[in-house]
Design a protein around this motif. Sequence first.
Motif, PDB file in Angstrom:
ATOM      1  N   ALA A 221       0.814  -1.311   0.156  1.00  0.00           N
ATOM      2  CA  ALA A 221       0.060   0.138   0.086  1.00  0.00           C
ATOM      3  C   ALA A 221       0.895   1.275   0.020  1.00  0.00           C
ATOM      4  N   PHE A 222       2.008   1.232   0.752  1.00  0.00           N
ATOM      5  CA  PHE A 222       3.014   2.280   0.843  1.00  0.00           C
ATOM      6  C   PHE A 222       3.435   2.646  -0.661  1.00  0.00           C
ATOM      7  N   THR A 223       3.950   1.637  -1.283  1.00  0.00           N
ATOM      8  CA  THR A 223       4.422   1.675  -2.483  1.00  0.00           C
ATOM      9  C   THR A 223       3.590   2.286  -3.387  1.00  0.00           C
ATOM     10  N   LYS A 224       2.282   1.857  -3.444  1.00  0.00           N
ATOM     11  CA  LYS A 224       1.178   2.293  -4.432  1.00  0.00           C
ATOM     12  C   LYS A 224       1.007   3.688  -4.338  1.00  0.00           C
ATOM     13  N   ILE A 225       1.213   4.254  -2.775  1.00  0.00           N
ATOM     14  CA  ILE A 225       0.673   5.820  -2.958  1.00  0.00           C
ATOM     15  C   ILE A 225       1.980   6.577  -3.407  1.00  0.00           C
ATOM     16  N   LEU A 226       3.280   5.899  -3.186  1.00  0.00           N
ATOM     17  CA  LEU A 226       4.640   6.524  -3.683  1.00  0.00           C
ATOM     18  C   LEU A 226       4.153   6.609  -5.282  1.00  0.00           C
ATOM     19  N   THR A 227       3.934   5.619  -5.810  1.00  0.00           N
ATOM     20  CA  THR A 227       3.791   5.875  -7.401  1.00  0.00           C
ATOM     21  C   THR A 227       2.774   6.709  -7.798  1.00  0.00           C
ATOM     22  N   ILE A 228       1.659   6.778  -6.989  1.00  0.00           N
ATOM     23  CA  ILE A 228       0.487   7.610  -7.234  1.00  0.00           C
ATOM     24  C   ILE A 228       0.964   9.255  -7.048  1.00  0.00           C
ATOM     25  N   GLU A 229       1.848   9.280  -6.374  1.00  0.00           N
ATOM     26  CA  GLU A 229       2.427  10.797  -5.842  1.00  0.00           C
ATOM     27  C   GLU A 229       3.692  11.105  -6.850  1.00  0.00           C
ATOM     28  N   GLN A 230       4.163  10.184  -7.553  1.00  0.00           N
ATOM     29  CA  GLN A 230       5.169  10.176  -8.290  1.00  0.00           C
ATOM     30  C   GLN A 230       6.364  10.605  -7.591  1.00  0.00           C
ATOM     31  N   ILE A 231       6.405  10.128  -6.368  1.00  0.00           N
ATOM     32  CA  ILE A 231       7.753  10.609  -5.487  1.00  0.00           C
ATOM     33  C   ILE A 231       8.865   9.745  -6.177  1.00  0.00           C
ATOM     34  N   PRO A 232       8.941   8.375  -6.579  1.00  0.00           N
ATOM     35  CA  PRO A 232      10.185   7.746  -7.484  1.00  0.00           C
ATOM     36  C   PRO A 232      10.610   8.635  -8.342  1.00  0.00           C
ATOM     37  N   ALA A 233       9.956   9.378  -9.345  1.00  0.00           N
ATOM     38  CA  ALA A 233      10.351   9.967 -10.337  1.00  0.00           C
ATOM     39  C   ALA A 233      10.912  11.418  -9.566  1.00  0.00           C
ATOM     40  N   MET A 234      10.437  11.986  -8.725  1.00  0.00           N
ATOM     41  CA  MET A 234      10.836  13.196  -8.213  1.00  0.00           C
ATOM     42  C   MET A 234      12.392  12.800  -7.514  1.00  0.00           C
ATOM     43  N   ILE A 235      12.375  11.618  -6.886  1.00  0.00           N
ATOM     44  CA  ILE A 235      13.791  11.316  -6.252  1.00  0.00           C
ATOM     45  C   ILE A 235      14.781  11.241  -7.195  1.00  0.00           C
ATOM     46  N   THR A 236      14.487  10.365  -8.427  1.00  0.00           N
ATOM     47  CA  THR A 236      15.363  10.040  -9.399  1.00  0.00           C
ATOM     48  C   THR A 236      15.826  11.295 -10.023  1.00  0.00           C
ATOM     49  N   ASN A 237      14.877  12.195 -10.598  1.00  0.00           N
ATOM     50  CA  ASN A 237      15.317  13.668 -11.118  1.00  0.00           C
ATOM     51  C   ASN A 237      16.448  14.303 -10.238  1.00  0.00           C
ATOM     52  N   ALA A 238      15.945  14.343  -8.774  1.00  0.00           N
ATOM     53  CA  ALA A 238      16.877  15.063  -7.624  1.00  0.00           C
ATOM     54  C   ALA A 238      18.278  14.508  -7.959  1.00  0.00           C
ATOM     55  N   ILE A 239      18.350  13.143  -7.626  1.00  0.00           N
ATOM     56  CA  ILE A 239      19.740  12.567  -7.523  1.00  0.00           C
ATOM     57  C   ILE A 239      20.367  12.857  -8.926  1.00  0.00           C
ATOM     58  N   ILE A 240      19.935  12.632 -10.037  1.00  0.00           N
ATOM     59  CA  ILE A 240      20.532  12.586 -11.462  1.00  0.00           C
ATOM     60  C   ILE A 240      20.700  14.156 -11.336  1.00  0.00           C
ATOM     61  N   SER A 241      20.130  14.820 -11.313  1.00  0.00           N
ATOM     62  CA  SER A 241      20.293  16.769 -11.432  1.00  0.00           C
ATOM     63  C   SER A 241      21.478  17.094 -10.423  1.00  0.00           C
ATOM     64  N   SER A 242      21.634  16.492  -9.425  1.00  0.00           N
ATOM     65  CA  SER A 242      22.623  16.854  -8.279  1.00  0.00           C
ATOM     66  C   SER A 242      24.192  16.399  -8.678  1.00  0.00           C
ATOM     67  N   THR A 243      24.308  15.196  -9.704  1.00  0.00           N
ATOM     68  CA  THR A 243      25.645  15.165 -10.204  1.00  0.00           C
ATOM     69  C   THR A 243      25.528  14.211 -11.353  1.00  0.00           C
ATOM     70  N   ASP A 244      26.321  14.324 -12.284  1.00  0.00           N
ATOM     71  CA  ASP A 244      26.418  13.327 -13.439  1.00  0.00           C
ATOM     72  C   ASP A 244      27.237  12.132 -13.298  1.00  0.00           C
ATOM     73  N   SER A 245      27.836  11.981 -12.075  1.00  0.00           N
ATOM     74  CA  SER A 245      28.774  11.139 -11.909  1.00  0.00           C
ATOM     75  C   SER A 245      28.083   9.596 -11.432  1.00  0.00           C
ATOM     76  N   ALA A 246      28.041   8.595 -12.390  1.00  0.00           N
ATOM     77  CA  ALA A 246      27.670   7.436 -11.949  1.00  0.00           C
ATOM     78  C   ALA A 246      28.244   6.987 -10.470  1.00  0.00           C
ATOM     79  N   ILE A 247      29.420   7.023 -10.356  1.00  0.00           N
ATOM     80  CA  ILE A 247      30.141   6.713  -9.136  1.00  0.00           C
ATOM     81  C   ILE A 247      29.605   7.430  -7.847  1.00  0.00           C
ATOM     82  N   LEU A 248      29.361   8.568  -8.168  1.00  0.00           N
ATOM     83  CA  LEU A 248      28.699   9.510  -7.078  1.00  0.00           C
ATOM     84  C   LEU A 248      27.345   8.863  -6.466  1.00  0.00           C
TER      85      LEU A 248
END
Length: 429
Positions: free
Chosen positions: A288-315
């Motif tokens: 249920a927790f995961t379903k709410i995360l998906t509805i609120e697009q939280i995974p996409a937001m976190i993905t964008n935040a991490i990727i935008s913070s650095t271009d380095s795959a290592i980091l």
Amino acid sequence: MVSAALFLGLIVFLILNVPVGIAIGMSSLAAIIVGNKLSLAYVAQTLVTSTDSFPIMAIPLFILAGELMGAGGVSKRILDVCNVFFGRVTGGLAIVTVVVCMFFAAVSGSGPATVAAVGSMVVPAMLQKGYSKRFVLALIACAGSIGVIIPPSIPMVIFGVSTGTSISGLFMAGFLPGILIGIALIIWCYYYCKKQGWKGDDEKFTWGRAGRAVWDAKWALINPFIILGGIYGGIFTPTEAASVAAVYAFVCGVFIHKELKFNGLISTIGNACSTTGTTMVILGCASAFTKILTIEQIPAMITNAIISSTDSAILILLLINILLLIVGCFMDTTPAIMVLAPILMPVAASIGVHPIHFGIIMVVNLAIGFITPPLGINLFVSARVGGEPLETVTKGIIPFIIVMILCLLLITFIPQISMLLPKVFMGLS
């Protein structure tokens, strides 16, 4: 507002020491009330529908198999064999403990079950030989964490179900990382025991003694080959393998070794039911927790935040590892995977990390969580087995955590460690 209700609610409930599964369910319910996008009955419905899955059936069966093997004499016989071959080396009993945990991992799939089964046998013997309590209890807690890395592995089943990743592929990928960690622990044990002057057994090695030990343990030794050989030979699925493991452990304990009596059997099944019930509540609420995360697009937001913070795959991989290590200190493996795998998988995929490789990274991170306070379930189990306060275990665990983290870095940044066997035997690209 929904995200705030979800995460703040979870944090507050965990601080109040609410059981993890209930905390996840209540925070999901709070988010549903704030968001008004799902019915209040959704959490209750998910408790049923999320566990109505063929792959998830493997979890209670592997839990039962691990309990039956510990109570039925399987682990004892494995210990006798390992002691014959490694017992005379410096720090022999410590090395034997690691090897036995690696072997028991190949039939149980559970970290705490490995600690309980192996620890109850080796801890008294090691203390009698003069090993310090701090070292002994920390060792068994750490070595027991290999139980979720070498397949079969309950967390790998949960990761596969949560992300749609091949469970067979995850099982295949877990072999070399588990062996790497086992070898690293053996090296550390040898060095530390030599420094402390803890010698091995004085009993002379003979091939006759070795042959008798191997013959007595023959049914225990062929168990992993039956389970894993059946999976990779296409004879049965991982879920069916779990049922085979449970039946095999029952037959060994009751009819072959004859060490599992009626009263012991009832107690063993009760322990398995208790663990399974707790796990299934966590699974249902985490869905249920995961379903709410998906509805609120939280995974996409976190993905964008991490990727935008650095271009380095290592980091990015370092940030993911740091996050998982911190989470492992406060959250059990099952809810951590159910909640974080759907969030972090897109991040890993965006930098070209294979889903199976990422699954191994996540499982190894959370395996370290088994030995990091304050949650560290293996620490509590080890302390209970040794009859010592938790502080005794935590004082000796730091060197083992360092060894585990070094292995984690190798596994993270050398993908071949995880991917070699899946590529060779399963044709994965």
